[in-house]
Design a protein around this motif. Structure first.
Motif, mmCIF file in Angstrom:
data_model
loop_
_atom_site.group_PDB
_atom_site.id
_atom_site.type_symbol
_atom_site.label_atom_id
_atom_site.label_comp_id
_atom_site.label_asym_id
_atom_site.label_seq_id
_atom_site.Cartn_x
_atom_site.Cartn_y
_atom_site.Cartn_z
ATOM 1 N N ARG A 305 -5.408 -5.012 -4.120
ATOM 2 C CA ARG A 305 -4.777 -5.199 -2.367
ATOM 3 C C ARG A 305 -4.058 -3.242 -2.658
ATOM 4 O O ARG A 305 -4.580 -2.641 -3.109
ATOM 5 C CB ARG A 305 -3.159 -5.360 -3.068
ATOM 6 C CG ARG A 305 -3.150 -6.719 -3.365
ATOM 7 C CD ARG A 305 -2.040 -6.587 -4.311
ATOM 8 N NE ARG A 305 -2.005 -8.505 -5.639
ATOM 9 C CZ ARG A 305 -1.000 -8.555 -6.538
ATOM 10 N NH1 ARG A 305 0.387 -8.127 -6.253
ATOM 11 N NH2 ARG A 305 -1.564 -9.190 -7.428
ATOM 12 N N GLY A 306 -3.864 -3.166 -1.400
ATOM 13 C CA GLY A 306 -3.626 -2.098 -0.536
ATOM 14 C C GLY A 306 -4.066 -1.599 0.728
ATOM 15 O O GLY A 306 -4.978 -2.136 0.907
ATOM 16 N N GLU A 307 -3.341 -1.128 1.662
ATOM 17 C CA GLU A 307 -3.619 -0.183 2.680
ATOM 18 C C GLU A 307 -4.680 0.731 2.784
ATOM 19 O O GLU A 307 -5.398 0.395 3.588
ATOM 20 C CB GLU A 307 -2.454 -0.156 3.805
ATOM 21 C CG GLU A 307 -1.158 -0.857 3.592
ATOM 22 C CD GLU A 307 -0.243 -0.432 4.307
ATOM 23 O OE1 GLU A 307 -0.708 0.501 5.062
ATOM 24 O OE2 GLU A 307 0.195 -1.358 4.855
ATOM 25 N N THR A 308 -5.171 1.053 1.699
ATOM 26 C CA THR A 308 -6.179 2.194 1.724
ATOM 27 C C THR A 308 -6.869 2.088 0.425
ATOM 28 O O THR A 308 -7.003 1.365 -0.088
ATOM 29 C CB THR A 308 -5.609 4.339 1.930
ATOM 30 O OG1 THR A 308 -5.383 3.962 0.467
ATOM 31 C CG2 THR A 308 -4.484 3.922 2.389
ATOM 32 N N PRO A 309 -8.063 3.305 0.765
ATOM 33 C CA PRO A 309 -9.368 2.981 -0.285
ATOM 34 C C PRO A 309 -8.555 3.209 -1.919
ATOM 35 O O PRO A 309 -8.661 2.923 -2.462
ATOM 36 C CB PRO A 309 -10.362 3.791 -0.419
ATOM 37 C CG PRO A 309 -10.244 3.427 1.255
ATOM 38 C CD PRO A 309 -8.550 3.844 1.987
ATOM 39 N N ASN A 310 -7.778 4.618 -1.942
ATOM 40 C CA ASN A 310 -6.808 4.830 -2.903
ATOM 41 C C ASN A 310 -6.211 3.779 -3.477
ATOM 42 O O ASN A 310 -5.751 3.613 -4.860
ATOM 43 C CB ASN A 310 -6.619 6.713 -3.086
ATOM 44 C CG ASN A 310 -6.385 7.148 -3.842
ATOM 45 O OD1 ASN A 310 -6.745 7.138 -4.784
ATOM 46 N ND2 ASN A 310 -5.364 7.728 -3.978
ATOM 47 N N ALA A 311 -5.226 3.570 -2.738
ATOM 48 C CA ALA A 311 -4.188 2.398 -3.120
ATOM 49 C C ALA A 311 -4.687 1.320 -3.826
ATOM 50 O O ALA A 311 -4.903 0.469 -4.864
ATOM 51 C CB ALA A 311 -3.248 2.243 -2.270
ATOM 52 N N MET A 312 -6.000 1.157 -2.959
ATOM 53 C CA MET A 312 -7.056 -0.371 -3.903
ATOM 54 C C MET A 312 -7.866 -0.264 -5.329
ATOM 55 O O MET A 312 -7.406 -0.572 -6.157
ATOM 56 C CB MET A 312 -7.928 -0.919 -2.783
ATOM 57 C CG MET A 312 -7.855 -1.495 -1.660
ATOM 58 S SD MET A 312 -8.695 -1.945 -0.294
ATOM 59 C CE MET A 312 -9.344 -0.431 0.352
ATOM 60 N N ALA A 313 -7.728 0.929 -5.410
ATOM 61 C CA ALA A 313 -8.701 1.646 -6.588
ATOM 62 C C ALA A 313 -7.744 1.774 -8.271
ATOM 63 O O ALA A 313 -7.955 1.259 -8.963
ATOM 64 C CB ALA A 313 -9.335 2.809 -6.483
#
Length: 645
Positions: A305-313
């Motif tokens: 989950r997450g709106e950005t790749p960093n948030a998903m990582a």
């Protein structure tokens, strides 16, 4: 030049397996391979055994029994069915600012109560008694003296040999290993109890004829009978009259039913020694699935989950890395997961020669639902290291993972010695490797500001500055800062002092005080700042400039540095520790984010991600033979068990 005969039983008891197999050709071949053996290669140009000298030398050098060498005159010889090894002096040279200092060692009364009044006291953990009472003990001496069986094998980097003085000189720390050579094999089905067949990889495929292999057993663990219970060969406890309560004995490793492992089809790297009889003595095992660099995107069952790749990582790391269900589903396997990244997050951006920081964390396990499952105290162990993608010795053009850990360990029953370790030794060693029983995560973190090369000399990258302080801290750990042995506490542990080493190195690189930075670090800083690259700015942000940085997250508490860390930054010739329980507790509170392995691991990972790092999560899910009833446990964010006894 001195020579030493290698008598097998002086170090190891051999157990032969696969006895119908073909012998190796053990003739000497060329300058780069000390022993020409079909199907195996040297682990390094220079490798050998550290030996504490019978008569100490002023330069802190030790004896070095040469096992592999690019110098033909130093190759071992087969004399009467035994290896005869050449012995030379090994000396650590270079600037005093870049190598660990000497330490006066005197075992304290408190240490003697713990390890006994002398060497070999039954029920006590072996300690480096050879060092007791000595002045100015050097880093090579403390490495050589910390194994009671004298089996400290290392490989050397950038070694230079002088014929005139019969001396090897190094400027980088030796790397602990588990043998002089490596083979790539596939294990076959056992046809008798205790037998393991191994088929070598030859000419592009696995041979149909098995090798002759031997498996080592430690000769004596009479000084630590409870520790000896942990060693088991093919499911059977070691025959040792001093072992107590063998009913609860557990293996440290096992090759039992390894041919049924899901990793067997892809093969295994086995590390060890060729013997004069044409056998190969296994010391460590790693699966190719771990070594071959081939990360995949998160699986369909691992929704992120997450709106950005960093948030998903960050989401994947938080919810999936140590998810117990996922650990159980992957038991016996290796997983390599490429985390989402703004640049795309795919393996094509990683190439041969790339270097990366490694964050290592192992957790705990239960056997048949034993007490460990019920206990909340499962913090495991944390370490930092440096990795590189190198060419596989058996598969031309194939990138392979090579890792050197900076292992900070207190005195322990397994005799894991603080220092730089090859990952095959730390994870796969059959005596003391962790990969067989414990779930392990290695985060491979690509962050060029730490690893890119900017200058010649002893400090060519920012990592080299950090490495110098890691070596200093690990050297002090081997002698207990002069007390004899190091004991784990709230203030001093694998997590606390790995973070302290990072603090010392980064502070040194950015310090305007020449006494702290010294010449080599100052020269590197100038080279990085003048280069047409954003690396210096990125590194400064990582250290103290960005919203999420190491200084605020891990190095300080309310902008306050631990007093002992501040003193250790100013004086490289000592390693100050809190002197009592109250001081230790207070220091632990001041560095609370690094008091536990899991917290240190998660916090540092967050800082790397926020500063643009790419991450591959490489996980060992209890890999090797099969141990019935084994269950993986995730590391707690509470607890204080470092895996050290």
């Amino acid at each position: 030049m001195k020579t030493r005969k290698f008598v097998a039983c002086s170090l190891f008891l051999f157990v032969s397996i696969g006895c119908k197999a073909r012998n190796f050709n053990t003739s000497v071949k060329d300058a780069n391979t000390s022993v020409a053996v079909e199907g195996i290669v040297p682990i390094a140009p220079w490798s050998g055994r550290l030996i504490f000298p019978e008569v100490r030398r002023d330069d802190q050098s030790v004896d070095f029994e040469v096992h592999t060498s690019p110098n033909k005159s130093l190759e071992p010889a087969n004399v009467g069915g035994e290896w005869t090894f050449k012995v030379v002096s090994l000396r650590w040279v270079g600037s005093p600012d870049t190598r660990p200092p000497g330490v006066d060692v005197e075992f304290t009364s408190a240490v003697k109560k713990w390890v006994g009044e002398k060497a070999g006291v039954p029920g006590k953990i072996p300690a480096p008694w050879k060092l007791n009472g000595l002045k100015n003990v050097g880093p090579l001496e403390s490495l050589a003296a910390n194994r009671d069986l004298g089996d400290m094998m290392v490989r050397l980097k950038d070694a230079q040999f002088s014929d005139s003085s019969n001396t090897l000189e190094i400027r980088k720390a030796p790397v602990q290993i588990s043998g002089s050579h490596v083979a790539f094999v596939k294990f076959g089905e056992s046809t008798a109890p205790g037998e393991v067949k191994a088929f070598p990889y030859l000419n592009g495929g696995f041979s149909t004829t098995p090798m002759t292999f031997s498996f080592p057993l430690p000769l004596s663990h009479t000084s630590a009978p409870k520790i000896a219970q942990k060693f088991r060969i093919f499911g059977q406890p070691i025959a040792n009259a001093n072992i107590e309560n063998t009913k609860n004995a557990r293996p440290q490793s096992t090759l039992e039913n390894i041919d049924k492992s899901p990793m067997n089809n892809d093969g295994w790297y086995v590390y060890g020694f060729p013997t004069p009889k044409g056998e190969f003595l296994i010391q460590a095992v790693l699966p190719r699935k771990a070594v071959a660099f081939a990360p995949q995107a998160p699986s369909s069952s691992e929704a992120v989950r997450g709106e950005t790749p960093n948030a998903m990582a960050k989401d994947w790391l938080e919810r999936h890395l140590w998810d117990t269900k996922r650990l159980e589903e992957n038991q016996g396997k290796i997983t390599q997961t490429m985390l989402p990244h703004a640049a795309g997050g795919h393996s094509a951006s990683w190439k041969m020669g790339d270097k990366f920081v490694v964050l290592n964390l192992f957790s705990w396990f239960a056997v048949n639902g034993e007490a460990e499952r019920k206990s909340p105290l499962r913090s495991g162990h944390f370490a930092i290291g440096l990795g590189e993608l190198v060419e596989d010795p058996f598969f031309k053009g194939s990138p392979s993972v090579q890792i050197e850990y900076k292992q900070i360990y207190g005195l322990n029953g397994e005799q894991i010695v603080a220092g730089t370790m090859d990952w095959s030794h730390y994870l796969g060693n059959v005596h003391r490797g962790w990969a067989y029983l414990r779930p392990i995560a290695d985060l491979l973190i690509k962050f060029p500001p730490l690893t890119n090369t900017y200058a010649d000399g002893e400090f060519s990258s920012a990592w080299d500055v950090l490495d110098s302080d890691f070596e200093r801290v690990m050297s002090f750990y081997r002698v207990g800062s002069g007390d004899g042995v190091s004991v784990i506490s709230a203030a001093n542990s694998c997590a606390q002092d790995s973070i302290q080493s990072m603090y010392l190195g980064l502070s040194r690189l950015f310090s305007a005080d020449e006494a702290m930075a010294f010449e080599e670090a100052t020269r590197l800083r100038s080279a990085m700042k003048s280069a047409a690259s954003p690396d210096w700015v990125r590194l400064e942000n990582f250290f103290m400039g960005s919203e999420t940085n190491m200084k605020e997250e891990l190095f300080t508490n309310l902008n306050f540095v631990r007093p002992d860390w501040a003193k250790n930054l100013k004086n490289r010739n000592e390693f100050v520790r809190p002197k009592n329980f109250v001081g230790s507790l207070f220091a632990g509170v001041l560095s609370r984010n690094s008091i536990l392995p899991r917290r240190s691991h998660d916090t540092m990972t967050k800082v790397f991600l926020e500063n643009g790092a790419e991450i591959v999560a490489l996980q060992f899910h209890q890999v090797g033979g099969i141990t019935p009833g084994l269950s993986p446990l995730s590391p707690s964010k509470l607890g204080s068990n470092d895996g050290e006894k």
